[in-house]
Motif scaffolding. Structure first.
Motif, PDB file in Angstrom:
ATOM      1  N   TYR A 169       0.816  -1.223   0.000  1.00  0.00           N
ATOM      2  CA  TYR A 169       0.000   0.000   0.000  1.00  0.00           C
ATOM      3  C   TYR A 169       0.849   1.272   0.000  1.00  0.00           C
ATOM      4  O   TYR A 169       0.420   2.326  -0.489  1.00  0.00           O
ATOM      5  CB  TYR A 169      -0.950  -0.010   1.210  1.00  0.00           C
ATOM      6  N   MET A 170       2.071   1.213   0.542  1.00  0.00           N
ATOM      7  CA  MET A 170       2.894   2.416   0.665  1.00  0.00           C
ATOM      8  C   MET A 170       3.467   2.892  -0.667  1.00  0.00           C
ATOM      9  O   MET A 170       3.926   4.030  -0.786  1.00  0.00           O
ATOM     10  CB  MET A 170       4.037   2.173   1.652  1.00  0.00           C
ATOM     11  N   TRP A 171       3.453   2.018  -1.678  1.00  0.00           N
ATOM     12  CA  TRP A 171       4.064   2.362  -2.964  1.00  0.00           C
ATOM     13  C   TRP A 171       3.056   2.296  -4.114  1.00  0.00           C
ATOM     14  O   TRP A 171       3.408   2.597  -5.249  1.00  0.00           O
ATOM     15  CB  TRP A 171       5.219   1.404  -3.257  1.00  0.00           C
ATOM     16  N   ARG A 172       1.823   1.908  -3.847  1.00  0.00           N
ATOM     17  CA  ARG A 172       0.834   1.688  -4.903  1.00  0.00           C
ATOM     18  C   ARG A 172       0.412   2.981  -5.604  1.00  0.00           C
ATOM     19  O   ARG A 172       0.341   4.039  -4.996  1.00  0.00           O
ATOM     20  CB  ARG A 172      -0.444   1.085  -4.315  1.00  0.00           C
ATOM     21  N   SER A 173       0.033   2.814  -6.864  1.00  0.00           N
ATOM     22  CA  SER A 173      -0.586   3.889  -7.627  1.00  0.00           C
ATOM     23  C   SER A 173      -2.064   4.009  -7.236  1.00  0.00           C
ATOM     24  O   SER A 173      -2.626   3.096  -6.631  1.00  0.00           O
ATOM     25  CB  SER A 173      -0.483   3.583  -9.121  1.00  0.00           C
ATOM     26  N   PRO A 174      -2.717   5.119  -7.586  1.00  0.00           N
ATOM     27  CA  PRO A 174      -4.153   5.237  -7.291  1.00  0.00           C
ATOM     28  C   PRO A 174      -4.965   4.103  -7.906  1.00  0.00           C
ATOM     29  O   PRO A 174      -5.852   3.541  -7.255  1.00  0.00           O
ATOM     30  CB  PRO A 174      -4.525   6.587  -7.913  1.00  0.00           C
ATOM     31  N   GLU A 175      -4.659   3.742  -9.159  1.00  0.00           N
ATOM     32  CA  GLU A 175      -5.434   2.674  -9.806  1.00  0.00           C
ATOM     33  C   GLU A 175      -5.181   1.317  -9.174  1.00  0.00           C
ATOM     34  O   GLU A 175      -6.058   0.444  -9.194  1.00  0.00           O
ATOM     35  CB  GLU A 175      -5.157   2.628 -11.315  1.00  0.00           C
ATOM     36  N   ALA A 176      -4.007   1.123  -8.593  1.00  0.00           N
ATOM     37  CA  ALA A 176      -3.737  -0.135  -7.900  1.00  0.00           C
ATOM     38  C   ALA A 176      -4.562  -0.225  -6.620  1.00  0.00           C
ATOM     39  O   ALA A 176      -5.005  -1.307  -6.235  1.00  0.00           O
ATOM     40  CB  ALA A 176      -2.250  -0.277  -7.589  1.00  0.00           C
ATOM     41  N   HIS A 177      -4.785   0.899  -5.947  1.00  0.00           N
ATOM     42  CA  HIS A 177      -5.676   0.904  -4.788  1.00  0.00           C
ATOM     43  C   HIS A 177      -7.096   0.532  -5.194  1.00  0.00           C
ATOM     44  O   HIS A 177      -7.833  -0.084  -4.421  1.00  0.00           O
ATOM     45  CB  HIS A 177      -5.677   2.276  -4.112  1.00  0.00           C
ATOM     46  N   ALA A 178      -7.466   0.925  -6.422  1.00  0.00           N
ATOM     47  CA  ALA A 178      -8.823   0.670  -6.904  1.00  0.00           C
ATOM     48  C   ALA A 178      -8.944  -0.674  -7.606  1.00  0.00           C
ATOM     49  O   ALA A 178      -9.933  -0.923  -8.294  1.00  0.00           O
ATOM     50  CB  ALA A 178      -9.242   1.785  -7.853  1.00  0.00           C
ATOM     51  N   SER A 179      -7.958  -1.545  -7.425  1.00  0.00           N
ATOM     52  CA  SER A 179      -7.953  -2.894  -8.023  1.00  0.00           C
ATOM     53  C   SER A 179      -7.947  -2.871  -9.543  1.00  0.00           C
ATOM     54  O   SER A 179      -8.533  -3.725 -10.198  1.00  0.00           O
ATOM     55  CB  SER A 179      -9.156  -3.702  -7.511  1.00  0.00           C
ATOM     56  N   GLY A 180      -7.274  -1.891 -10.110  1.00  0.00           N
ATOM     57  CA  GLY A 180      -7.056  -1.858 -11.546  1.00  0.00           C
ATOM     58  C   GLY A 180      -8.015  -0.950 -12.274  1.00  0.00           C
ATOM     59  O   GLY A 180      -8.860  -0.302 -11.652  1.00  0.00           O
ATOM     60  N   PRO A 181      -7.838  -0.852 -13.616  1.00  0.00           N
ATOM     61  CA  PRO A 181      -6.858  -1.574 -14.429  1.00  0.00           C
ATOM     62  C   PRO A 181      -5.434  -1.063 -14.214  1.00  0.00           C
ATOM     63  O   PRO A 181      -5.199   0.136 -14.156  1.00  0.00           O
ATOM     64  CB  PRO A 181      -7.331  -1.328 -15.863  1.00  0.00           C
ATOM     65  N   ILE A 182      -4.512  -2.024 -14.093  1.00  0.00           N
ATOM     66  CA  ILE A 182      -3.108  -1.749 -13.791  1.00  0.00           C
ATOM     67  C   ILE A 182      -2.266  -2.070 -15.020  1.00  0.00           C
ATOM     68  O   ILE A 182      -2.454  -3.095 -15.667  1.00  0.00           O
ATOM     69  CB  ILE A 182      -2.641  -2.600 -12.594  1.00  0.00           C
ATOM     70  N   GLY A 183      -1.333  -1.183 -15.323  1.00  0.00           N
ATOM     71  CA  GLY A 183      -0.451  -1.398 -16.465  1.00  0.00           C
ATOM     72  C   GLY A 183       0.906  -0.756 -16.221  1.00  0.00           C
ATOM     73  O   GLY A 183       1.285  -0.473 -15.083  1.00  0.00           O
ATOM     74  N   LYS A 184       1.634  -0.486 -17.293  1.00  0.00           N
ATOM     75  CA  LYS A 184       2.966   0.108 -17.174  1.00  0.00           C
ATOM     76  C   LYS A 184       2.953   1.421 -16.391  1.00  0.00           C
ATOM     77  O   LYS A 184       3.868   1.666 -15.584  1.00  0.00           O
ATOM     78  CB  LYS A 184       3.554   0.329 -18.562  1.00  0.00           C
ATOM     79  N   PRO A 185       1.949   2.309 -16.606  1.00  0.00           N
ATOM     80  CA  PRO A 185       1.946   3.564 -15.841  1.00  0.00           C
ATOM     81  C   PRO A 185       1.893   3.352 -14.328  1.00  0.00           C
ATOM     82  O   PRO A 185       2.362   4.206 -13.569  1.00  0.00           O
ATOM     83  CB  PRO A 185       0.682   4.276 -16.346  1.00  0.00           C
ATOM     84  N   SER A 186       1.344   2.227 -13.885  1.00  0.00           N
ATOM     85  CA  SER A 186       1.286   1.940 -12.448  1.00  0.00           C
ATOM     86  C   SER A 186       2.689   1.738 -11.885  1.00  0.00           C
ATOM     87  O   SER A 186       3.005   2.193 -10.780  1.00  0.00           O
ATOM     88  CB  SER A 186       0.418   0.702 -12.196  1.00  0.00           C
ATOM     89  N   ASP A 187       3.537   1.047 -12.640  1.00  0.00           N
ATOM     90  CA  ASP A 187       4.937   0.884 -12.230  1.00  0.00           C
ATOM     91  C   ASP A 187       5.641   2.235 -12.155  1.00  0.00           C
ATOM     92  O   ASP A 187       6.462   2.481 -11.265  1.00  0.00           O
ATOM     93  CB  ASP A 187       5.687  -0.012 -13.225  1.00  0.00           C
ATOM     94  N   ILE A 188       5.332   3.119 -13.109  1.00  0.00           N
ATOM     95  CA  ILE A 188       5.977   4.431 -13.160  1.00  0.00           C
ATOM     96  C   ILE A 188       5.608   5.261 -11.927  1.00  0.00           C
ATOM     97  O   ILE A 188       6.461   5.903 -11.311  1.00  0.00           O
ATOM     98  CB  ILE A 188       5.583   5.175 -14.448  1.00  0.00           C
ATOM     99  N   PHE A 189       4.340   5.255 -11.556  1.00  0.00           N
ATOM    100  CA  PHE A 189       3.915   5.974 -10.350  1.00  0.00           C
ATOM    101  C   PHE A 189       4.676   5.448  -9.133  1.00  0.00           C
ATOM    102  O   PHE A 189       5.224   6.228  -8.345  1.00  0.00           O
ATOM    103  CB  PHE A 189       2.411   5.806 -10.147  1.00  0.00           C
ATOM    104  N   SER A 190       4.710   4.136  -8.977  1.00  0.00           N
ATOM    105  CA  SER A 190       5.383   3.544  -7.814  1.00  0.00           C
ATOM    106  C   SER A 190       6.857   3.904  -7.780  1.00  0.00           C
ATOM    107  O   SER A 190       7.416   4.188  -6.711  1.00  0.00           O
ATOM    108  CB  SER A 190       5.209   2.022  -7.834  1.00  0.00           C
ATOM    109  N   PHE A 191       7.497   3.926  -8.952  1.00  0.00           N
ATOM    110  CA  PHE A 191       8.924   4.249  -8.978  1.00  0.00           C
ATOM    111  C   PHE A 191       9.164   5.702  -8.592  1.00  0.00           C
ATOM    112  O   PHE A 191      10.178   6.018  -7.954  1.00  0.00           O
ATOM    113  CB  PHE A 191       9.523   3.964 -10.352  1.00  0.00           C
ATOM    114  N   ALA A 192       8.241   6.586  -8.936  1.00  0.00           N
ATOM    115  CA  ALA A 192       8.379   7.979  -8.516  1.00  0.00           C
ATOM    116  C   ALA A 192       8.379   8.092  -6.993  1.00  0.00           C
ATOM    117  O   ALA A 192       9.107   8.913  -6.416  1.00  0.00           O
ATOM    118  CB  ALA A 192       7.256   8.822  -9.119  1.00  0.00           C
ATOM    119  N   ILE A 193       7.571   7.273  -6.325  1.00  0.00           N
ATOM    120  CA  ILE A 193       7.546   7.278  -4.859  1.00  0.00           C
ATOM    121  C   ILE A 193       8.875   6.761  -4.308  1.00  0.00           C
ATOM    122  O   ILE A 193       9.379   7.258  -3.293  1.00  0.00           O
ATOM    123  CB  ILE A 193       6.365   6.442  -4.325  1.00  0.00           C
ATOM    124  N   VAL A 194       9.470   5.792  -4.995  1.00  0.00           N
ATOM    125  CA  VAL A 194      10.812   5.321  -4.624  1.00  0.00           C
ATOM    126  C   VAL A 194      11.820   6.452  -4.759  1.00  0.00           C
ATOM    127  O   VAL A 194      12.705   6.632  -3.903  1.00  0.00           O
ATOM    128  CB  VAL A 194      11.230   4.120  -5.502  1.00  0.00           C
TER     129      VAL A 194
END
Length: 319
Positions: A177-202
């Motif tokens: 939950y600490m690294w998830r994108s908004p759409e990942a919190h909403a159970s998708g749809p998840i794709g490449k942009p979801s990884d990009i959001f999470s990496f920005a938090i990193v």
């Protein structure tokens, strides 16, 4: 961690002797052990549930084997024990950031190499779906007080999926939950942009040593508040510009998505008494870094820049 000594023979014929159980869970079954071969080289043995073994071996690691230089791929396999063998790395990025005061140029080098790993995965239409600081592994040497980076790899692809163009992962609240994108919190749809959001938090964590979406037990007010609701509010406060937020709610979430109301209520809760705190206005980071992060965290996933585009951003110039 517990000491254990067992021996397994890989498909390569190499004999691996375990040393420690680093992680073990019953539900779902999970076991990670450190080990060594007869030459003393160190490895990680990881149990993979049998239902996932073939898919990961062929569809994920098989697609990456030839071209992924910044992704930790399988070194060997022990099929009868449903185990993969991986190269051992000295640290993960989560701990390294806490333990060392990394110079900015070293931090940028690690982040760029990790982002290259994500780009390599995305080039093969593979979505990691669990990008976080402890899934970035770093081999480094400490010489005369200076850290020299040897290798950086994206790791732990157990939740990765091959996602052909124009498709997405749905029905899955992927990642921590600490690294998830908004759409990942909403159970998708998840794709490449979801990884990009999470990496920005990193990236924010790497420069600040703060996981900005970590929620303490005290913040839950004795159970009156939900952890995910707090995280969604912070995400919208930092990154939820009005137009993109509306596009996300209206175009990205299905009408029957149970989280739709959570985002709507959160959006409408901001105002004079509860102002947003946009990341783009932060005084804690330089303008180039803020520009890069803002472009990686747009609330509308379709507007986020790609991994390859992020690598070309001027914040990485000279790295």
């Amino acid at each position: 961690m517990s000491q254990i000594q067992e021996s397994y023979t890989g498909q390569s014929g190499i004999l691996y002797t375990t040393q420690e159980v680093l992680q073990e869970d019953e539900t779902p079954p999970r076991r990670v052990c450190s080990s060594h071969d007869n030459a003393g080289r160190k490895y990680i043995l990881k149990y993979i549930p049998e239902v996932n073994y073939s898919y990961l071996e062929k569809e994920i690691y098989g697609r990456l084997r030839e071209d992924a230089k910044n992704v930790r791929i399988i070194e060997d396999a022990i099929p009868d024990k449903s185990m993969f063998v991986f190269k051992y790395f000295r640290s993960h990025f989560l701990g390294l950031v806490q333990q060392k005061n990394l110079p900015l140029d070293v931090t940028k080098t690690i982040l760029k190499q990790a982002l290259l790993g994500i780009a390599e995965m995305h080039d093969k239409e593979i979505v990691h779906s669990d990008i976080k600081a402890d899934n970035i592994l770093v081999d480094w040497e400490d010489g005369r007080g200076e850290i020299a980076i040897d290798q950086v790899k994206i790791a732990d692809l157990e939740d990765a999926a091959y996602v052909p163009p124009n498709t997405a992962i749905v029905g899955k609240q992927a990642g921590n939950y600490m690294w998830r994108s908004p759409e990942a919190h909403a159970s998708g749809p998840i794709g490449k942009p979801s990884d990009i959001f999470s990496f920005a938090i990193v990236m924010i964590y790497a420069l600040s040593k703060r996981i900005i979406f970590h929620v303490t037990d005290e913040e839950l007010d004795g159970g009156k508040l939900e952890r995910i609701a707090i995280v969604i509010e912070r995400q919208m406060s930092f990154f939820g510009e009005w137009q993109s937020t509306n596009e996300f709610i209206g175009d990205h979430l299905a009408p029957d998505n149970p989280y739709g109301q959570v985002f709507l209520i959160t959006r409408d809760g901001f105002g004079l008494g509860t102002p947003r705190n946009p990341f783009r206005l932060s005084n804690s980071f330089d303008d180039d870094f803020k520009d890069l992060v803002v472009n990686m965290t747009d609330f509308n996933p379709a507007k986020r820049i790609t991994a390859r585009e992020a690598l070309q951003h001027k914040w990485f110039n000279g790295v």
